[in-house]
Design an enzyme around this catalytic site. Structure first.
Site, PDB file in Angstrom:
ATOM      1  N   GLN A 146       5.473   5.967  -2.520  1.00  0.00           N
ATOM      2  CA  GLN A 146       5.245   6.840  -1.559  1.00  0.00           C
ATOM      3  C   GLN A 146       3.672   7.288  -1.602  1.00  0.00           C
ATOM      4  O   GLN A 146       3.227   7.837  -0.831  1.00  0.00           O
ATOM      5  CB  GLN A 146       6.059   8.141  -2.016  1.00  0.00           C
ATOM      6  CG  GLN A 146       7.504   8.009  -1.694  1.00  0.00           C
ATOM      7  CD  GLN A 146       8.477   9.268  -2.331  1.00  0.00           C
ATOM      8  OE1 GLN A 146       7.863  10.197  -2.557  1.00  0.00           O
ATOM      9  NE2 GLN A 146       9.873   8.925  -1.891  1.00  0.00           N
ATOM     10  N   ASP A 291      16.224   3.284  -5.898  1.00  0.00           N
ATOM     11  CA  ASP A 291      17.222   4.599  -5.563  1.00  0.00           C
ATOM     12  C   ASP A 291      18.651   4.428  -5.443  1.00  0.00           C
ATOM     13  O   ASP A 291      19.310   5.281  -5.494  1.00  0.00           O
ATOM     14  CB  ASP A 291      16.758   5.125  -4.050  1.00  0.00           C
ATOM     15  CG  ASP A 291      15.784   6.039  -4.060  1.00  0.00           C
ATOM     16  OD1 ASP A 291      15.361   6.299  -5.367  1.00  0.00           O
ATOM     17  OD2 ASP A 291      14.755   6.325  -3.059  1.00  0.00           O
ATOM     18  N   ARG A 322      16.208  10.289 -14.119  1.00  0.00           N
ATOM     19  CA  ARG A 322      17.510   9.684 -13.730  1.00  0.00           C
ATOM     20  C   ARG A 322      18.322   8.766 -14.741  1.00  0.00           C
ATOM     21  O   ARG A 322      19.318   8.713 -14.792  1.00  0.00           O
ATOM     22  CB  ARG A 322      17.448   9.093 -12.465  1.00  0.00           C
ATOM     23  CG  ARG A 322      17.365   9.928 -11.071  1.00  0.00           C
ATOM     24  CD  ARG A 322      17.289   9.196  -9.802  1.00  0.00           C
ATOM     25  NE  ARG A 322      17.351  10.209  -8.540  1.00  0.00           N
ATOM     26  CZ  ARG A 322      16.937  10.081  -7.417  1.00  0.00           C
ATOM     27  NH1 ARG A 322      16.591   8.658  -7.240  1.00  0.00           N
ATOM     28  NH2 ARG A 322      17.105  10.940  -6.675  1.00  0.00           N
TER      29      ARG A 322
END
Length: 421
Positions: A146, A291, A322
């Protein structure tokens, strides 16, 4: 709101329409703000995209993007080149713990004026929009894609475009290629060779055009998991293309190893459970598609197979860490799991503890990745409304499949009274 989930069987065959990709939508929203002749169709209805759109259309001096990490990165670049405008860009408590320094330093190389309001390297940040004329910039290649996409998206608006040098091994190439493909679609000239990306300025007026956003493959991942964990299943999802810009379309190949066949017809895909499929331990490098790691490891637990997943270093700076969150919650379920800074290993087991309460850590993917396990054992999901970050209709769609989704203490299974916003 906490939900109790269970599902003894599915209502089949089923059809579900999923809104546009959050990743594509947020890129296109930024391009639309730079080039207003763009019209968008089938945009995402996620919280992240709504926050992004509000920030781009507003004129406030304080811009709060809450939990929207994509918006934080993209808007940092957008406001840096928005000449004459000054904003403070901030977000949730977790957002102030997520690093932004690599992107800020890259923009500063180009001449942007950005400073930190509190802790160096982290939001909130103060941005004074400048006219950018420099065009050569370097950035580590193994950081979140990103950061890279943020620079590429604003490049066609800069006087001299951008020549971006990626230092080291590149992470999440599919997302970078998605950004470049969308730039190409609106008429921007780009070149990607080796570790150098060049984006030319868009010097001519952009002709009016409408771009339709493909539905979100990350959201589709949970239905791949549901089909894999079912005795039999046939679920049709729209709108999807066999040839996709989204890296998470790798789901087709990955879930084929778990007994799910994907059939494409027109703008739809149908997921079918193959009977008597022999399952084996999965060894996957998810460097390009991190993801979907949560969904995959939970599916493996439900199928009783082991997995070794690598390329997961970016998961530590997402909505939560995560990898650590997966270790904690899967251990509750009885899993034998170990994690490192960039990998995860699950040992095969047929034992799953029932009625476990899964903490979601304000992470939409934690809630949705664990939900399919209700096909195996009853399960509780804390803070279930967090799914609105990317997929507000998720629980209603599960209910349509035959899942019982009841607020704690409510045996009716109705979820219509829950406020997900």
């Amino acid at each position: 709101m906490n939900l109790f989930l269970q599902a003894s069987s599915l209502q089949l065959p089923a059809s579900i329409s999923i809104t546009g990709s959050k990743s594509e939508t947020n890129r296109l929203l930024l391009l639309q703000a730079l080039f207003p002749n763009i019209t968008l169709a089938n945009t995402s209805n996620s919280d992240d995209s709504e926050v992004m759109q509000k920030a781009l259309k507003g004129n406030e001096s304080l811009v709060d993007i809450h939990h929207a990490g994509t918006a934080m990165r993209f808007l940092t670049a957008y406001f840096a080149v928005n000449e004459g405008r000054e904003v403070i860009l901030t977000g949730s408590q977790r957002m102030t713990e997520r690093p932004i320094k690599v992107l800020v330093e890259a923009l500063q190389q180009l001449g942007a004026q950005i400073s930190y309001e509190n802790q160096e390297g982290y939001p909130p940040i103060r941005i004074k929009g400048q006219k950018i004329t420099a065009n050569k910039v370097s950035i580590p290649a193994n950081v979140s894609s990103q950061y890279i996409s943020a620079l590429l998206l604003v490049a066609p608006k800069l006087k001299n475009g951008i020549e971006l040098n990626l230092v080291g091994e590149i992470t999440s190439i599919p997302y970078i290629k998605m950004t470049l493909a969308l730039l190409h679609e609106i008429g921007v000239v780009t070149h990607f060779e080796g570790n150098t990306i060049t984006v030319k300025p868009l010097t001519t007026s952009l002709k009016p055009q409408t771009i339709t956003v493909e539905s979100d493959w990350s959201s589709a991942s949970y239905f791949f998991s549901i089909v894999a964990l079912s005795q039999e299943a046939s679920i049709t999802l729209s709108s999807y293309n066999k040839s996709s810009l989204q890296g998470d379309s790798a789901l087709v190949e990955i879930y084929a190893k778990m007994g799910v066949e994907t059939r494409f017809e027109e703008n739809k895909m149908t997921l079918v459970k193959l009977p008597n499929f022999k399952l084996e331990t999965l060894n996957l490098d998810l460097n390009h598609t991190p993801d979907i790691a949560q969904t995959i490891v939970v599916t493996c637990l439900g199928l009783g197979i082991g997995c070794h997943l690598t390329g997961l270093h970016t998961l530590k700076i997402k909505e939560t860490d995560r990898l650590e969150a997966l270790r904690i919650e899967l251990t509750k379920l009885g899993a034998n799991i170990t994690v490192t800074n960039e990998s995860l290993t699950l040992v095969a087991s047929n034992q799953i503890n029932p009625n476990v309460t899964i903490a979601t850590y304000n992470d939409h993917r934690m809630a949705m990745a664990f939900a399919p396990l209700a096909l195996k054992v009853p399960i509780n999901i804390e803070n279930a409304e967090v799914v609105s970050k990317s997929y507000p209709d998720f629980w209603e769609d599960l209910k349509g499949l035959g899942f019982s989704c009841a607020p704690f203490g409510d045996a009716s299974g109705q979820i219509s009274e829950i406020n997900y916003i």
